[in-house]
Design a protein around this motif. Structure first.
Motif, PDB file in Angstrom:
ATOM      1  N   THR A  55       4.682  59.729  52.516  1.00 44.51           N
ATOM      2  CA  THR A  55       5.293  59.765  53.622  1.00 44.51           C
ATOM      3  C   THR A  55       6.456  59.025  53.730  1.00 44.51           C
ATOM      4  OG1 THR A  55       4.340  57.076  53.114  1.00 44.51           O
ATOM      5  CG2 THR A  55       3.211  58.120  54.955  1.00 44.51           C
ATOM      6  N   ASP A  56       7.142  58.294  52.383  1.00 39.19           N
ATOM      7  CA  ASP A  56       8.551  58.195  51.654  1.00 39.19           C
ATOM      8  C   ASP A  56       9.652  59.295  52.008  1.00 39.19           C
ATOM      9  OD1 ASP A  56       7.976  55.412  52.053  1.00 39.19           O
ATOM     10  OD2 ASP A  56       8.032  55.436  49.415  1.00 39.19           O
ATOM     11  N   SER A  57       8.384  60.528  51.175  1.00 36.84           N
ATOM     12  CA  SER A  57       9.028  61.881  51.565  1.00 36.84           C
ATOM     13  C   SER A  57       9.325  62.635  52.184  1.00 36.84           C
ATOM     14  CB  SER A  57       8.055  62.557  50.120  1.00 36.84           C
ATOM     15  OG  SER A  57       8.450  62.259  48.613  1.00 36.84           O
ATOM     16  N   LEU A  58       8.677  62.655  53.441  1.00 36.20           N
ATOM     17  CA  LEU A  58       9.131  63.291  55.045  1.00 36.20           C
ATOM     18  C   LEU A  58      10.118  62.435  54.869  1.00 36.20           C
ATOM     19  CD1 LEU A  58       4.880  63.657  55.869  1.00 36.20           C
ATOM     20  CD2 LEU A  58       6.711  65.870  55.121  1.00 36.20           C
ATOM     21  N   GLY A  59      10.037  61.145  54.746  1.00 38.35           N
ATOM     22  CA  GLY A  59      11.865  60.874  55.621  1.00 38.35           C
ATOM     23  C   GLY A  59      10.937  60.300  57.226  1.00 38.35           C
ATOM     24  N   PRO A  60      12.779  60.352  57.860  1.00 40.03           N
ATOM     25  CA  PRO A  60      11.931  59.880  59.624  1.00 40.03           C
ATOM     26  C   PRO A  60      10.601  60.549  60.375  1.00 40.03           C
ATOM     27  CG  PRO A  60      14.217  60.159  58.985  1.00 40.03           C
ATOM     28  CD  PRO A  60      13.286  60.254  57.599  1.00 40.03           C
ATOM     29  N   PRO A 103      10.497  67.979  52.031  1.00 42.80           N
ATOM     30  CA  PRO A 103      11.372  66.978  52.043  1.00 42.80           C
ATOM     31  C   PRO A 103      12.412  67.172  53.080  1.00 42.80           C
ATOM     32  CG  PRO A 103      11.665  67.235  49.555  1.00 42.80           C
ATOM     33  CD  PRO A 103      10.719  68.804  50.096  1.00 42.80           C
ATOM     34  N   GLY A 104      13.398  68.215  53.406  1.00 45.49           N
ATOM     35  CA  GLY A 104      13.951  67.937  53.882  1.00 45.49           C
ATOM     36  C   GLY A 104      13.441  69.217  55.074  1.00 45.49           C
ATOM     37  N   SER A 113      18.993  70.500  54.491  1.00 44.87           N
ATOM     38  CA  SER A 113      17.053  70.246  54.178  1.00 44.87           C
ATOM     39  C   SER A 113      17.624  70.371  52.510  1.00 44.87           C
ATOM     40  CB  SER A 113      16.719  71.849  54.274  1.00 44.87           C
ATOM     41  OG  SER A 113      15.126  71.608  53.729  1.00 44.87           O
ATOM     42  N   VAL A 116      18.743  66.998  51.537  1.00 43.62           N
ATOM     43  CA  VAL A 116      17.741  65.746  51.970  1.00 43.62           C
ATOM     44  C   VAL A 116      16.969  65.993  50.323  1.00 43.62           C
ATOM     45  CG1 VAL A 116      16.023  64.683  53.231  1.00 43.62           C
ATOM     46  CG2 VAL A 116      17.791  65.778  54.438  1.00 43.62           C
ATOM     47  N   GLU A 119      18.321  64.904  46.800  1.00 46.03           N
ATOM     48  CA  GLU A 119      18.194  63.462  47.137  1.00 46.03           C
ATOM     49  C   GLU A 119      17.299  62.733  46.971  1.00 46.03           C
ATOM     50  OE1 GLU A 119      18.943  59.925  46.335  1.00 46.03           O
ATOM     51  OE2 GLU A 119      21.254  61.202  46.470  1.00 46.03           O
ATOM     52  N   THR A 120      16.144  63.684  47.633  1.00 41.21           N
ATOM     53  CA  THR A 120      14.510  62.589  46.750  1.00 41.21           C
ATOM     54  C   THR A 120      13.725  62.656  45.394  1.00 41.21           C
ATOM     55  OG1 THR A 120      14.028  63.617  49.263  1.00 41.21           O
ATOM     56  CG2 THR A 120      12.549  63.183  47.765  1.00 41.21           C
TER      57      THR A 120
END
Length: 384
Positions: A55-60, A103-104, A113, A116, A119-120
């Motif tokens: 869920t952290d990797s998926l972001g918002p 991730p993006g 993308s 993002v 940075e992930t």
């Protein structure tokens, strides 16, 4: 690999789960990860840790309700879910579980993308104490200011006991244009110390991915994927370039079983096959690994047939096939016969000095279930 979302199947909601209107992309996929982790032998604590990593990797977009369309038309899956699972089997061992994520996936452009995604990966590197020098060395090749192609960066995690995964990234050789893909792959391999590697690759119709192992790998790999349109069994048997490598009969046998093609078939006339060539030794003239990927979902009527073929391949290689039945049940409540695409790819991997591995790629189906096919060869669904 693109597909337009179709109607959702309420039978896929696990018993006791919240109504779909309250569910999010993150809650669905993290729940699938927890259940699949139990099938693969992960402890509850490790599965919970990895669910949070996902869920952290998926972001918002992890909080995005499933009542909304997919956050982007990613081609990571046919229904544009930015998550895919896989189980890798070896003889006399529990399967290794992996999760692939974009991730993006919520970014407003391919360039965004990529930023993002990068940075992930760097956040993962800080968390698990590994370097990103190799990735940074290739950023200009694969993450330019105005990238082209279908993706920027995907991240795969091999979920090991202990809560610290192995990490690899998938990059797009067509970032500077499809016509420059070969040049990009050659230059990337050269920078990585594999100056003779490109000339060992088999002929194909393009290079869809270059993948890199980052962090705690005994032998970090650079992996080049080659696309093969209309692939036949005979051609598949001649694709390995590793020495020693699998004999043609072994590769052809896997091809025929996975694709369901008889001896008189002319080849794959739907989605193409992929070969993957792994390089671990700088300066080596030949790869140390070879994998053949068959998009089984294009060559079956429904997932019941795909499950049968996967089980046959596993048993042939001395691997436990019943685990796969439990894995399918962990992902979805629908019957395999009610759709096609849950089992996306079957792959047979060979790595020097190791027994063969069979990998089964499993779709999340967060947004759509493809209906069973009227015939066994499928064309990719059109984007609406």
């Amino acid at each position: 690999m693109t597909a337009a979302p179709t109607g959702r199947d309420p039978r896929r909601t696990p018993a006791g789960a919240a109504p779909r209107r309250t569910r999010t992309l993150g809650s669905l996929t993290s729940g699938q990860l927890r259940r699949l982790g139990a099938v693969a032998g992960l402890s509850r604590a490790d599965a919970e840790t990895y669910a949070r990593v996902l869920t952290d990797s998926l972001g918002p977009v992890a909080e995005r309700p499933l009542s909304l369309p997919p956050p982007t038309r990613t081609f990571l899956s046919d229904d544009h879910t930015p998550v895919e699972f896989s189980l890798s089997f070896r003889p006399d061992a529990a399967p290794s579980m992996r999760v692939l994520v974009e991730p993006g996936c919520g970014a407003d452009s391919l360039a965004h993308s990529g930023r993002v995604g990068l940075e992930t990966i760097r956040a993962m590197a800080r968390r698990w104490n590994f370097g990103t020098d190799v990735l940074d060395e290739l950023a200009d090749l694969f993450l330019p200011a105005a990238p082209q192609g279908p993706l920027a960066l995907w991240c795969a995690l091999e979920l090991r006991p202990g809560g610290v995964p192995k990490v690899k990234v998938y990059l797009n050789p067509a970032a500077h244009g499809e016509e420059r893909s070969a040049t990009t792959v050659r230059e990337a391999l050269h920078r990585l110390g594999h100056g003779r590697a490109f000339d060992s690759l088999p002929a194909g119709r393009g290079y869809p991915f270059l993948a890199l192992d980052l962090g705690d790998w005994a032998e970090p790999r650079a992996k080049v994927y080659v696309r093969h349109d209309h692939l036949t069994a005979g051609q598949a048997g001649r694709l390995p370039r590793m020495d020693p490598g699998p004999g043609p009969a072994a590769v052809e046998g896997f091809f025929r079983t996975a694709a369901g093609l008889g001896p008189d078939a002319t080849g794959l006339d739907g989605r193409p096959g992929l070969s993957c060539h792994s390089f671990t030794e700088p300066g080596a003239a030949r790869p140390s690994g070879f994998t053949l990927h068959i998009p089984v979902r294009d060559y079956v009527r429904h997932d019941g047939e795909a499950l049968t073929r996967a089980s046959r391949v596993l048993r042939h290689h001395g691997m436990e096939a019943s685990v796969l039945d439990r894995a399918v049940a962990a992902l979805t409540a629908r019957r395999p016969e009610d759709g096609v695409g849950l089992i996306a790819y079957l792959a047979l991997a060979h790595q020097r000095d190791q027994p063969p591995r069979v990998t089964v790629y499993l779709s999340s189906e967060a947004y759509a279930v493809r209906p069973p096919a009227a015939r066994t060869t499928r064309q990719p669904l059109a984007v609406s």
